[in-house]
Scaffold this active site. Structure first.
Site, PDB file in Angstrom:
ATOM      1  N   CYS A 115       0.825  -1.212   0.000  1.00 20.88           N
ATOM      2  CA  CYS A 115       0.000   0.000   0.000  1.00 20.88           C
ATOM      3  C   CYS A 115       0.862   1.267   0.000  1.00 20.88           C
ATOM      4  O   CYS A 115       1.969   1.271   0.529  1.00 20.88           O
ATOM      5  CB  CYS A 115      -0.880   0.030   1.236  1.00 20.88           C
ATOM      6  N   LYS A 160       6.581  -5.112  -4.289  1.00 20.15           N
ATOM      7  CA  LYS A 160       8.027  -4.866  -4.242  1.00 20.15           C
ATOM      8  C   LYS A 160       8.508  -4.609  -2.819  1.00 20.15           C
ATOM      9  O   LYS A 160       9.582  -5.045  -2.436  1.00 20.15           O
ATOM     10  CB  LYS A 160       8.374  -3.691  -5.154  1.00 20.15           C
TER      11      LYS A 160
HETATM   12  C1  F6R Z   1      12.053 -12.053  -4.481  1.00 23.69           C
HETATM   13  C2  F6R Z   1      12.044 -10.864  -3.656  1.00 23.69           C
HETATM   14  C3  F6R Z   1      11.623 -10.990  -2.233  1.00 23.69           C
HETATM   15  C4  F6R Z   1      12.407 -10.001  -1.354  1.00 23.69           C
HETATM   16  C5  F6R Z   1      11.874 -10.036   0.084  1.00 23.69           C
HETATM   17  C6  F6R Z   1      12.673  -9.131   0.987  1.00 23.69           C
HETATM   18  O1  F6R Z   1      12.494 -11.781  -5.765  1.00 23.69           O
HETATM   19  O2  F6R Z   1      12.339  -9.802  -4.104  1.00 23.69           O
HETATM   20  O3  F6R Z   1      11.768 -12.290  -1.769  1.00 23.69           O
HETATM   21  O4  F6R Z   1      13.754 -10.354  -1.384  1.00 23.69           O
HETATM   22  O5  F6R Z   1      10.540  -9.632   0.100  1.00 23.69           O
HETATM   23  O6  F6R Z   1      12.665  -7.823   0.518  1.00 23.69           O
HETATM   24  P1  F6R Z   1      13.763  -6.771   0.944  1.00 23.69           P
HETATM   25  O7  F6R Z   1      15.053  -7.237   0.395  1.00 23.69           O
HETATM   26  O8  F6R Z   1      13.300  -5.474   0.347  1.00 23.69           O
HETATM   27  O9  F6R Z   1      13.763  -6.747   2.442  1.00 23.69           O
END
Ligand code: F6R
Length: 638
Positions: free
Chosen positions: A2, A633
């Protein structure tokens, strides 16, 4: 996940907010909504749409009028399906108070029932709608904003940031931050608020992160900031030099492909950024990927890297325990890095999944550090883990791509990942960047502890340059074969098994994650040695078994034996091996051969090829590669 954007000021606000919402699109969402106080009628005017902000924008063309106070929301469904009723804003019964919300409210059902008994009508399945009905009911009681909002924050637990717009007080926004980030922006004509600074980058002169557990009442001329006890706080304004660079695909079909191809440059950039140069050990900062995440590391001499990390050289020299905490792909990078710290520094290293970390017993260790690794710097699970460790007197360090993220604000020290904006939900270049930084960090600690010489440190840096070249070269070597033949051939399978041993096992986990998240093909990873303890029952000719080799001679021989066990059961073998590993390659239906590198950098060298293989399979299936279903993301809910 969100996103919140709000504006109060002297400019017409609809398009300013819409523009901010578009900039937050990278976080992932499934519906969007906007609300403003219409100038002529002085009434709330709103629109909600399933799908993209662009669809909302089209709809807005038909919604006449504009106003000077507006807020918008992108929703990633948690409570309730994706539909317009569940999209934000939500309203009280009279429809004169609107609310948007990020996060999760714990125990909201009880309050919902209480309010329903008092006659409140709920139109959605969300936890968020309860907040606006509750606020409305207490506002009727107090007839004043401040006590009403203080009452609300006392009532509700969980993680939330929210914004409230009231038709009867049309020149103000009320915003709350509790375990979910919000940042304020100031310009000559008014104020912005958003869950990410990106939403108003380039539009404000100054910005201030809202402190944890704070409330702001924003009007055209001023901001009243206070904590959950009602005590006045002063916003810590900083000059804003953030620029929002339009990140485009540069001719690539997808962001994921572009980001796969950026990896060589990213690795080189990181090594140059952190490297020891000559005898005076100066670090140089390169800026060739130029984007708003750029962070100029304030280090002139090597010792200062430890200052940047908030630890002293003595602490580094005495370090006896390293703890790495992360989620998803970042966790896989940490599992690979465990080998760096344990073999190069000879320091015992624990790797924790952040979603589990807070719910396990905590053992305080002397001479230890905690390193939190996160592309976004906002992942709720990792942030909670960071907060837990921060409550002890133990150094915490975050390695992230986003200098403005909450983790950077809260950790004791910070190392910038320097990967440049990663748009594709499936992480590629961030994974490589994490491996590189953790490898450099392991070598720097080993150097400080006299476990390696400066010569070996230099070799380590050169090895990273070689791995960067191999990463790109391997894609080039197989590009044609994969895209013209293999992608089609492998896209028909319904399930895959991925195997690795030792340092290649976490890499196999990452490969399985990459395949399932974008192709939606079921993929299971195992340590190759575990196969015979059960999973070998799954082996048949309809399930490709993908094995990632190792450059360690002993491990390699074990991997060959595991491959033979699969072959003996008519398994379909796909092998990623290194040059000279013919015994293994000869067993495969399909072998990918990669030039040899420093054994610790084997996974890094194979990253591009593995990601490209998965990308091409998914392309054949026609899935939305950059924005896979159900994913976001930045995962800002626990
Ligand atoms: C997979 C992916 C997720 C992130 C996870 C942690 O391609 O991107 O598994 O690695 O949600 O996210 P961050 O690194 O932003 O803490």
């Amino acid at each position: 996940m969100c996103g919140i954007v709000g504006y109060v000021g002297r400019s017409y606000s609809k398009n300013l907010v819409l523009d901010g919402m578009q900039k937050l699109e990278y976080r992932g969402y499934d519906s969007a909504g906007i609300v403003f106080v219409e100038e002529k009628t002085s009434r709330l005017s709103y629109l909600k749409k399933i799908g993209k902000v662009a669809d909302l924008a089209k709809g807005l063309d038909g919604l006449s009028g504009d106003g000077f106070v507006c807020m918008g929301h992108t929703r990633w469904a948690t409570h309730g399906i994706v539909d317009e009723a569940n999209a934000h804003p939500h309203f009280n019964c009279k429809g004169d108070i609107a609310l948007i919300h990020n996060g999760i409210i714990e125990g909201y059902e009880v309050v919902r029932k209480e309010l329903a008994l008092k006659g409140h009508k709920f139109l959605s399945q969300t936890d968020s709608e309860v907040l606006v009905h509750y606020f409305s009911s207490v506002f009727e009681l107090y007839k004043s904003v401040k006590p009403s909002i203080l009452d609300l924050v006392k009532k509700f637990k969980g993680a939330y940031s929210l914004a409230i717009l009231m038709q009867d007080i049309p020149d103000q926004l009320i915003v709350v931050r509790h375990n979910s980030p919000l940042v304020l922006g100031k310009q000559e004509k008014g104020f912005f608020v958003a869950s990410d600074i990106v939403a108003f980058a380039g539009k404000v002169e100054e910005f201030a992160f809202m402190p944890e557990d704070s409330i702001a009442i924003i009007n055209k001329k001023s901001i009243e900031l206070f904590n959950f006890s009602g005590e006045v706080l002063l916003p810590a304004w900083q000059k804003s030099s953030f620029v929002f660079d339009i990140v485009n695909k540069d001719g690539f079909e997808h962001f994921m492909l572009k980001e796969i191809y950026e990896q060589k440059k990213v690795i080189e950039r990181i090594v140059n950024f952190y490297r020891l140069v000559g005898t005076d050990s100066k670090l140089s900062a390169h800026n060739d990927l130029g984007n708003y995440f750029d962070y100029q590391l304030d280090i002139e001499y090597q010792d200062r890297i430890w200052q940047q990390l908030g630890i002293t050289i003595d602490q580094v020299k005495n370090l006896k325990n390293i703890n790495l905490v992360a989620a998803g792909t970042s966790w896989h990078a940490c599992k690979i890095a465990q080998f760096f710290f344990e073999y190069i520094c000879k320091i015992q290293t624990n790797v924790y999944l952040s979603s589990e970390f807070c719910y396990m017993p905590f053992f305080e260790q002397k001479d230890s550090i905690y390193i939190f690794v996160s592309q976004s710097g906002e992942t709720a699970d990792t942030l909670q883990a960071l907060r837990r460790v921060n409550s002890y007197n133990i150094p915490t360090i975050v390695i992230t791509n986003v200098a403005s993220s909450t983790m950077v604000q809260e950790a004791g020290g910070f190392l910038p990942m320097q990967a440049g904006v990663e748009v594709s939900v499936a992480s590629t270049k961030a994974f490589s960047a994490q491996q590189v930084i953790l490898f450099i960090l392991a070598n720097r600690i080993a150097l400080e502890q006299n476990k390696i010489t400066p010569e070996l440190m230099k070799h380590a840096e050169e090895d990273l340059f070689i791995a960067a070249q191999v990463l790109e070269l391997s894609i080039e070597n197989y590009k044609w074969e994969i895209s013209q033949k293999l992608a089609e051939q492998y896209s028909v399978y319904k399930k895959f098994i991925f195997l690795g041993r030792h340092i290649s096992y976490p890499f196999a986990m990452e490969a399985a994650l990459k395949l399932k998240e974008i192709s939606y093909i079921f993929a299971q990873s195992y340590p190759a040695g575990e196969l015979k303890h059960g999973p070998i029952a799954l082996v048949d000719n309809n399930t490709p078994v993908v094995i990632f080799s190792s450059l360690d001679d002993i491990i390699y021989k074990k991997i060959v034996s595991n491959a033979q066990e699969i072959k003996a059961r008519h398994g379909h073998l796909v092998i990623f091996a290194f040059e000279g590993q013919t015994e293994l390659a000869d067993l495969a239906e399909q072998a990918f051969i990669v030039p040899r590198v420093n054994p610790f950098l084997g996974p890094l060298a194979m990253s591009g090829l593995m990601q490209f293989f998965v990308y091409e399979i998914t392309k054949k299936l026609g899935n939305p590669i950059d924005k896979p279903r159900n994913l976001a993301k930045a995962v800002t809910v626990e």
